[in-house]
Design a protein around this motif. Structure first.
Motif, PDB file in Angstrom:
ATOM      1  N   UNK A  92       0.819  -1.210   0.000  1.00 36.19           N
ATOM      2  CA  UNK A  92       0.000   0.000   0.000  1.00 36.19           C
ATOM      3  C   UNK A  92       0.852   1.259   0.000  1.00 36.19           C
ATOM      4  N   UNK A 123      -4.584   7.693  -1.831  1.00 38.51           N
ATOM      5  CA  UNK A 123      -5.350   7.655  -3.068  1.00 38.51           C
ATOM      6  C   UNK A 123      -5.682   9.078  -3.494  1.00 38.51           C
ATOM      7  N   UNK A 204     -14.627  -4.909  -7.418  1.00 35.38           N
ATOM      8  CA  UNK A 204     -15.240  -5.036  -6.100  1.00 35.38           C
ATOM      9  C   UNK A 204     -16.593  -4.372  -6.171  1.00 35.38           C
TER      10      UNK A 204
ATOM     11  N   UNK B 209     -12.182   4.366   1.466  1.00 36.25           N
ATOM     12  CA  UNK B 209     -10.739   4.168   1.492  1.00 36.25           C
ATOM     13  C   UNK B 209     -10.372   2.695   1.663  1.00 36.25           C
ATOM     14  N   UNK B 211     -12.238   0.165   0.756  1.00 38.84           N
ATOM     15  CA  UNK B 211     -12.571  -0.518  -0.491  1.00 38.84           C
ATOM     16  C   UNK B 211     -11.459  -0.303  -1.516  1.00 38.84           C
ATOM     17  N   UNK B 212     -10.976   0.918  -1.548  1.00 39.88           N
ATOM     18  CA  UNK B 212      -9.874   1.210  -2.475  1.00 39.88           C
ATOM     19  C   UNK B 212      -8.643   0.385  -2.115  1.00 39.88           C
ATOM     20  N   UNK B 213      -8.366   0.286  -0.830  1.00 39.14           N
ATOM     21  CA  UNK B 213      -7.218  -0.510  -0.416  1.00 39.14           C
ATOM     22  C   UNK B 213      -7.423  -1.976  -0.748  1.00 39.14           C
TER      23      UNK B 213
END
Lengths: 219, 219
Positions: A92, A123, A204, B209, B211-213
């Motif tokens: 990450x 992000x 997802x 965040x 979900x993005x990870x």
DNA sequence: TTTTGTGAAGCGCTTCACAGCT
DNA sequence: AGCTGTGAAGCGCTTCACAAAA
């Protein structure tokens, strides 16, 4: 322990990766307070055994000589010690760019939550797209907005890797295919359809009705 | 097979329940076309073995004499046959009421997506709440809106079981506790905090965040 | 004495492989 | 001939239980 007999990169089980992800947020919110596995059990419901096992997977990501790699102390685990390891273990570290596709109510909500004061620096909201040129011109946004036909070009130019897909259900599959063709690596899909995409694109789904059902089956 | 040796109610594994949930949507979109386990593998990525095993758990929910319970034919599975079984197996028959708590951008987006033409009749948007009386009076909504202090009363009066928690992070824990005290059974939490609640309240987190990870670790 | 770290055991989901049905 | 349904094997995550460390 004897992991890594298959390859150089240690394999962390998928369930463990998901838990480490959550654990990271808890650690980040704990300040300098040490957390024991028992305390984490209270906070999360995962057994302390599982917690310790999960954390033990991080051992190989710690620097230093193979002996000096003890992660916890008798007080528990130190957030400042674990968080960087988790970031490294889950890859990450890299800053990634994302965009919002479809600027209806939901899309524009995420557009504005991802602004300067929005989520972490990890992000970066880089662009927004909508089929309606009018909407693109009118909406206020912390990131530049483009009409949908520029999608491929803009994604390539900025190296955008992730898309939040917020278009209506009917348009989702087509939009997803455009995104895949443009080289997007991951899609967070808010449209209530099962996307069919080549396997190199991670998908997802976050669909309200399904989340409600998932809640309902646990009640 | 020999399930149900523990209790009268057959136990379906959690992972299977999640897959059946997704499968139901695929089946609902398939019309009268029969789907073979191989076809479902193409659509979902689950192995056809897993698909057949999952579906076999539904056997005990089929009516008729113990012999006449064959779920699939040589053409595959018929959606019209399976969907009701899945609904029964996952206890999705009951109509449930939900509310939206926190009417910022995200909250009002979900408020309007859950309207008359919104999601299935399975879940019914029954109320919206916000701390700001002004916002409650001004916003347009398909469901009645109330100021936050009426939360307990309204939830009890209408028998609302589920809440979409869309308040800012700082307010989330307090709001969740009020919801729990009001008797809510499940919370879909959009605020980036780990809620601590008594175990009888089911919580599902949908945090951008994270979900993005989760996407990032799969890329 | 408390808490971590970890072999070993346990257990549950996945996959195999094939009989049975149509 | 093709697909389902399912014992049995396989495998990976979880839990146990305890030695080691501070």
């Amino acid at each position: 322990m004897d992991r890594g007999k298959d390859s150089i990169l240690e394999q962390i089980p998928a369930v463990t990766r998901e838990r480490l992800l959550q654990l990271m947020r808890i650690l980040e919110g704990a300040g300098s307070e040490h957390l024991s596995s028992a305390r984490i059990e209270e906070l999360t419901g995962w057994s302390s055994n599982t917690v310790r096992r999960d954390i033990s997977y991080l051992e190989s990501f710690a620097g230093g000589p193979p002996d000096e790699r003890r992660l916890g102390s008798v007080n528990g685990y130190a957030p400042a010690c674990l968080v960087p390891l988790i970031r490294r273990a889950l890859s990450l570290d890299k800053r990634r760019r994302y965009c919002v596709v479809g600027l209806g109510r939901l899309g524009s909500a995420y557009l504005n939550s991802g602004g300067p004061a929005g989520s972490s620096p990890e992000f970066e909201l880089t662009a927004g797209f909508d089929i309606s040129v009018n909407r693109v011109e009118i909406l206020k946004s912390p990131a530049p907005l483009y009409p949908a036909y520029k999608l491929g070009e803009v994604i390539a130019r900025f190296g955008i890797e992730i898309a939040l897909l917020c278009v209506p259900a009917e348009a989702a599959q087509a939009a997803a295919e455009k995104l895949a063709a443009a080289g997007i690596r991951g899609i967070l899909n808010f449209a209530p359809v099962a996307l069919m995409l080549p396997p190199q694109v991670a998908v997802r789904n976050v669909y309200l009705e399904e989340e409600l059902r998932a809640l309902a089956i646990r009640m």
